[in-house]
Structure formats: structure tokens, C-alpha cells
Design a protein around this motif. Sequence first.
Motif, mmCIF file in Angstrom:
data_model
loop_
_atom_site.group_PDB
_atom_site.id
_atom_site.type_symbol
_atom_site.label_atom_id
_atom_site.label_comp_id
_atom_site.label_asym_id
_atom_site.label_seq_id
_atom_site.Cartn_x
_atom_site.Cartn_y
_atom_site.Cartn_z
ATOM 1 N N LEU A 148 1.202 -1.138 -0.118
ATOM 2 C CA LEU A 148 0.127 -0.197 -0.103
ATOM 3 C C LEU A 148 0.965 1.279 0.295
ATOM 4 C CD1 LEU A 148 -2.979 -1.322 2.544
ATOM 5 C CD2 LEU A 148 -2.681 -1.581 0.726
ATOM 6 N N LEU A 149 0.281 2.071 -0.805
ATOM 7 C CA LEU A 149 1.138 3.432 -0.653
ATOM 8 C C LEU A 149 -0.068 4.350 -0.061
ATOM 9 C CD1 LEU A 149 3.291 5.782 -1.567
ATOM 10 C CD2 LEU A 149 1.676 6.034 -3.888
ATOM 11 N N VAL A 150 0.665 5.250 1.473
ATOM 12 C CA VAL A 150 -0.365 5.644 2.034
ATOM 13 C C VAL A 150 0.903 7.290 2.335
ATOM 14 C CG1 VAL A 150 -1.117 5.763 4.040
ATOM 15 C CG2 VAL A 150 -0.888 3.609 3.334
ATOM 16 N N THR A 151 -0.418 8.104 2.284
ATOM 17 C CA THR A 151 0.149 9.444 3.121
ATOM 18 C C THR A 151 -0.879 9.953 4.089
ATOM 19 O OG1 THR A 151 0.693 10.597 1.182
ATOM 20 C CG2 THR A 151 -0.410 12.106 2.761
ATOM 21 N N LEU A 152 -0.640 10.177 5.574
ATOM 22 C CA LEU A 152 -1.112 11.106 6.238
ATOM 23 C C LEU A 152 -0.933 12.511 6.932
ATOM 24 C CD1 LEU A 152 -0.874 7.657 9.366
ATOM 25 C CD2 LEU A 152 -2.704 8.113 7.671
ATOM 26 N N ARG A 153 -2.440 12.623 7.111
ATOM 27 C CA ARG A 153 -1.912 14.516 7.121
ATOM 28 C C ARG A 153 -1.716 14.482 9.031
ATOM 29 N NH1 ARG A 153 -1.600 15.339 1.904
ATOM 30 N NH2 ARG A 153 -3.891 14.993 0.867
ATOM 31 N N PRO A 154 -0.852 16.031 9.310
ATOM 32 C CA PRO A 154 -0.194 15.727 9.586
ATOM 33 C C PRO A 154 -1.462 15.491 11.535
ATOM 34 C CG PRO A 154 0.137 17.348 9.117
ATOM 35 C CD PRO A 154 -0.822 16.736 8.006
ATOM 36 N N GLY A 155 -0.851 14.937 12.029
ATOM 37 C CA GLY A 155 -1.749 14.131 13.630
ATOM 38 C C GLY A 155 -2.345 13.400 13.065
ATOM 39 N N GLU A 156 -3.155 12.845 11.829
ATOM 40 C CA GLU A 156 -3.616 11.946 11.385
ATOM 41 C C GLU A 156 -2.998 10.305 11.768
ATOM 42 O OE1 GLU A 156 -6.189 9.682 7.400
ATOM 43 O OE2 GLU A 156 -4.806 11.886 7.418
ATOM 44 N N ARG A 157 -3.842 8.883 12.673
ATOM 45 C CA ARG A 157 -3.763 8.325 12.774
ATOM 46 C C ARG A 157 -4.646 7.139 12.394
ATOM 47 N NH1 ARG A 157 -2.799 7.867 19.095
ATOM 48 N NH2 ARG A 157 -3.252 5.122 18.432
ATOM 49 N N TRP A 158 -3.894 5.737 11.316
ATOM 50 C CA TRP A 158 -4.654 4.947 10.452
ATOM 51 C C TRP A 158 -3.680 3.688 11.060
ATOM 52 C CZ3 TRP A 158 -1.412 2.032 6.962
ATOM 53 C CH2 TRP A 158 -2.949 1.538 5.998
ATOM 54 N N THR A 159 -4.600 3.197 11.089
ATOM 55 C CA THR A 159 -4.201 0.864 11.960
ATOM 56 C C THR A 159 -4.046 0.430 10.496
ATOM 57 O OG1 THR A 159 -5.488 1.795 13.842
ATOM 58 C CG2 THR A 159 -4.840 -0.546 13.329
ATOM 59 N N TYR A 160 -3.158 -0.078 10.051
ATOM 60 C CA TYR A 160 -3.121 -1.141 9.509
ATOM 61 C C TYR A 160 -3.756 -2.531 9.785
ATOM 62 C CZ TYR A 160 -1.615 -4.548 5.815
ATOM 63 O OH TYR A 160 -1.399 -5.393 5.180
ATOM 64 N N ARG A 161 -4.509 -3.204 9.525
ATOM 65 C CA ARG A 161 -4.971 -4.934 9.835
ATOM 66 C C ARG A 161 -4.682 -5.876 9.107
ATOM 67 N NH1 ARG A 161 -8.712 -0.958 11.512
ATOM 68 N NH2 ARG A 161 -8.759 -0.728 14.017
ATOM 69 N N PRO A 162 -2.814 -6.797 9.480
ATOM 70 C CA PRO A 162 -2.546 -7.219 8.418
ATOM 71 C C PRO A 162 -3.913 -8.458 8.229
ATOM 72 C CG PRO A 162 -0.738 -7.333 9.743
ATOM 73 C CD PRO A 162 -2.225 -6.129 10.163
ATOM 74 N N PRO A 163 -4.318 -8.635 6.572
ATOM 75 C CA PRO A 163 -4.858 -10.153 6.394
ATOM 76 C C PRO A 163 -4.738 -11.524 7.201
ATOM 77 C CG PRO A 163 -4.443 -8.546 4.496
ATOM 78 C CD PRO A 163 -3.822 -8.522 5.276
ATOM 79 N N ALA A 164 -5.793 -12.059 7.638
ATOM 80 C CA ALA A 164 -5.047 -13.175 7.994
ATOM 81 C C ALA A 164 -3.948 -14.157 7.148
ATOM 82 C CB ALA A 164 -6.243 -14.461 7.849
#
Length: 268
Positions: A148-164
Motif C-alpha cells: 500500500l501507498l499511504v499519506t497521513l495528514r499532520p496528526g492523522e492516525r491510521w491502523t493497518y490490519r494485516p489479512p489472515a
Amino acid sequence: MSPSDLGQTLKPFVFLDIFDASKATIRTMSNMPLHPHSGIATVTVITEGRMRYNDPAIGSGTIGYGGVEWMRAGGGVWHGKEMSADDVPRIQGFQLWLALPPELENNEPVSRYIEAEDMAHSGPAHVIVGSYEGVQSPVPAPEGINYLLVTLRPGERWTYRPPAGHTVGWLALAKGLLHAGAPVDAGEMVSFAQGETPIVLEALTQEDAVFVVGSAVPHPHPLHLGYYSVHTSAQALEAGERRIAELGRNLGDAEARRTASGTIPVLR
């Protein structure tokens, strides 16, 4: 990351490189020589700027943020000049190599250029390879791999949940500062402990955090390494290197294949 170090731990992810060129040094990128691969797929994503592609068999266009060049080298290719820099002040991105399974490592090569508007995304993540939260990438990659290619804005949180089953995990940061259990700075790559634990990420500064994250089912085969090739057995490596040597004898015709935009399509 290379196949002889961290790639041994994170396979099928076996090589990662970040490229970064300003207006003054973009010409250096165009001087990259043609070179061969076999046994792998290469995945090129752009984090800043745009690259042009032009292949009479595929079409022409531009790859910018969120788009991808996918090349499954399989039994053998020569490449290195199939894209050229657009008129932009800076080009930055990542090239990733994936080790292929035995049924694909000496198969027919496949090239795809997929522009950003045709790519799938889930929240802040462009799904470059694989499937995430019900969103499927159009890239024809082997199963069991997410990138995945991801951009988070300042202060933004994001959780990556790996598939089984995805017990291999890592990320690499192109810009900004990211918290991933510990701070990660631009230009750094980190790997995660084996397992399927969700990865909580947060952009820490006043700058966007731009990064790639990968997870996969572990590649169960040993890595047999050539100079530009990665295979699952000595026999498969020999076949791949034999094929790229055969293709190499036709490189004298490469200039005749140069397009009007200056690119040379992948030699398969």
C-alpha cells in the motif's frame, strides 16, 4: 533492502530502493543503462512528481502518486528506460522487488502501467498490490501479498490490519515523521515482529507522512541469487540467466525501439 540481507527475512519482499532526483539531477535517472531481471516482479510507485511511459503494445500516459508500473520479469526481461521523467521539479518514489512462486518465476513476462485514477484505494491508502478491506488492486500479482501507498495528514492516525496469514510486515517512509510504535524518519525502513497484530501509525509533524507498507504470507522457498535475478532453485536460476543472456544478444536493436518520447519499451 536487498535479497542478501533483510530480503531473507521479509521474503517475498526481497529488494527496496528509494529514488529521489531534483530538476538538476533528473537527467541522471535517464542515464540508467538497460539491465536484466528474471524470477521477480518489480513494482514502481511515485511519491512525488510524474513519469511518462510509452509502449506501442500497451499505450502511453503518465504515472504519478497512486499509480504503478508493474513488471513481472518471469523468465527474463531487459529494462531500465521504459519510463522518462515528466516536466516536474522533483521525482521521488520506491522500487520494490517481489520473489515469485515456482509456477511464475520462469513464466512469460507481463508489464502493466496503471494510472492513479484507475487504482483502488481504502481511506488514505492506495492498494498497489493485493486486497485490503474489500478493495482489490488491478495489478495481476500473486496472492498473499499486500503493498500500500499511504499519506497521513499532520496528526492523522491510521491502523493497518494485516489479512489472515500475513505474518511478514514492514514499512518505509519517504517524507515526514511517523510513529509506528517508535518514531520513523524519512528515508528509514522498519520491519515488524512476525504476526498479524494491527499496526497503529500516526503522522507526528506539520508535514504529511508519505510511506509504503507491505505485508505477506511468508515465501516458503530459499532464495537463489543472480546479479539481477532471484529464483527458488538453482535450476530455475540457470534457466532465467540463460534466457536473459539470449535476450541480451538482441540489445543492439534497442535504439531502434526507442519511442518519440525517448523511452525504450521493456525487451521481453
